[in-house]
Design an enzyme around this catalytic site. Structure first.
Site, PDB file in Angstrom:
ATOM      1  N   ASP A  36     -27.663  32.116 -21.632  1.00 20.17           N
ATOM      2  CA  ASP A  36     -27.472  33.208 -20.667  1.00 20.17           C
ATOM      3  C   ASP A  36     -27.784  34.565 -21.301  1.00 20.17           C
ATOM      4  O   ASP A  36     -27.046  35.029 -22.175  1.00 20.17           O
ATOM      5  CB  ASP A  36     -26.016  33.215 -20.191  1.00 20.17           C
ATOM      6  CG  ASP A  36     -25.696  32.053 -19.271  1.00 20.17           C
ATOM      7  OD1 ASP A  36     -26.390  31.896 -18.247  1.00 20.17           O
ATOM      8  OD2 ASP A  36     -24.739  31.304 -19.574  1.00 20.17           O
ATOM      9  N   ASP A 177     -24.810  26.248 -11.461  1.00 25.59           N
ATOM     10  CA  ASP A 177     -24.264  27.002 -12.595  1.00 25.59           C
ATOM     11  C   ASP A 177     -23.058  27.840 -12.164  1.00 25.59           C
ATOM     12  O   ASP A 177     -23.178  28.697 -11.292  1.00 25.59           O
ATOM     13  CB  ASP A 177     -25.388  27.922 -13.111  1.00 25.59           C
ATOM     14  CG  ASP A 177     -25.011  28.710 -14.349  1.00 25.59           C
ATOM     15  OD1 ASP A 177     -23.938  28.465 -14.927  1.00 25.59           O
ATOM     16  OD2 ASP A 177     -25.812  29.592 -14.744  1.00 25.59           O
TER      17      ASP A 177
END
Ligand code: DX5
Ligand code: ZN
Length: 220
Positions: A36, A177
């Site tokens: 991320d 996610d």
């Protein structure tokens, strides 16, 4: 038997022991890790960049990377991820003025193209790019932080995207996610996910390998 891939998000890993954390994940059979990238502009958090992936490569850790770019503007970042064992680069459509051009930049460096859909993002942004995609990442939290609560109403959206992918007979991977744990995992798989990104539920546990087995066991 249901087919799915668990992709651990290292956002919640122990960065003082990153190599050891990734090797544990590998032992559990996960060869793809979610990475991320947050810029403190598109999202409020500030995380990591390609320099970490260079270290992973230099240390010959045999993982492939699923990059999730939460950064705006995004175009100038993309080439920084070339030659770093990156399998997919996923971007948010809101982070570029010229989505088609950004998709071409990702293809140019040889990575699979992913589009992330936030909880409130309408799906018409996919209309004219659908055939270019390798992955659609459905966010079940608002992007920015690990450890948030799973937004249950997005299950309907996941099911609808599954339907669209099947209808168009595309081999696009459907990834989900945010906020996934042992209690909601089966609802995500049953809604049609191919890939499940899991951060805190793995890295906040005492035994990552066992926790990943516990997820897999739900469908055995
Ligand atoms: C959130 C990130 C997620 C996050 C998932 O913006 O995109 O990948 O790391 O972590 P958990 O599983 O803790 O929600
Ligand atoms: Zn992510």
């Amino acid at each position: 038997m249901k087919k799915f891939l668990i992709v651990p998000s290292i956002l919640s890993a122990n960065f003082c022991n990153l190599e050891s954390d990734i090797r544990k994940i590998l032992c559990a059979g996960c060869n793809l890790i979610h990475f991320d990238v947050m810029d403190n502009h598109y999202v409020p958090n500030l995380t990591m960049g390609p320099i970490i992936l260079q270290s992973i490569k230099d240390n010959k850790i045999p993982v492939q990377i699923d990059v999730h770019l939460m950064a705006s503007p995004v175009d100038s970042l993309i080439f920084l991820f070339s030659n770093l064992n990156v399998k997919f680069i996923t971007i948010h459509p809101e982070t570029t003025n010229h989505l088609d051009k950004t998709i071409r930049l990702i293809k140019k460096i040889g990575c699979g193209v992913g589009i992330a859909i936030n909880p409130a993002t309408p799906l018409n942004c996919l209309d004219y790019i659908f055939d270019e995609l390798d992955l659609i990442l459905v966010m079940t939290v608002n992007p920015g932080f690990g450890g948030q609560i799973f937004l249950k109403h997005i299950l309907k959206k996941i099911k609808y995207i599954r339907y669209l992918i099947n209808k168009r007979k595309r081999s696009i991977l459907l990834s989900v996610d945010g906020g996934i744990n042992l209690s909601n995992f089966s609802s995500v798989i049953n809604a049609g996910a191919d890939i499940v990104v899991i951060g805190s539920a793995i890295f906040d546990s005492n035994d990552y390998v066992q926790t990943i087995q516990d997820f897999k066991k739900i469908f055995i």
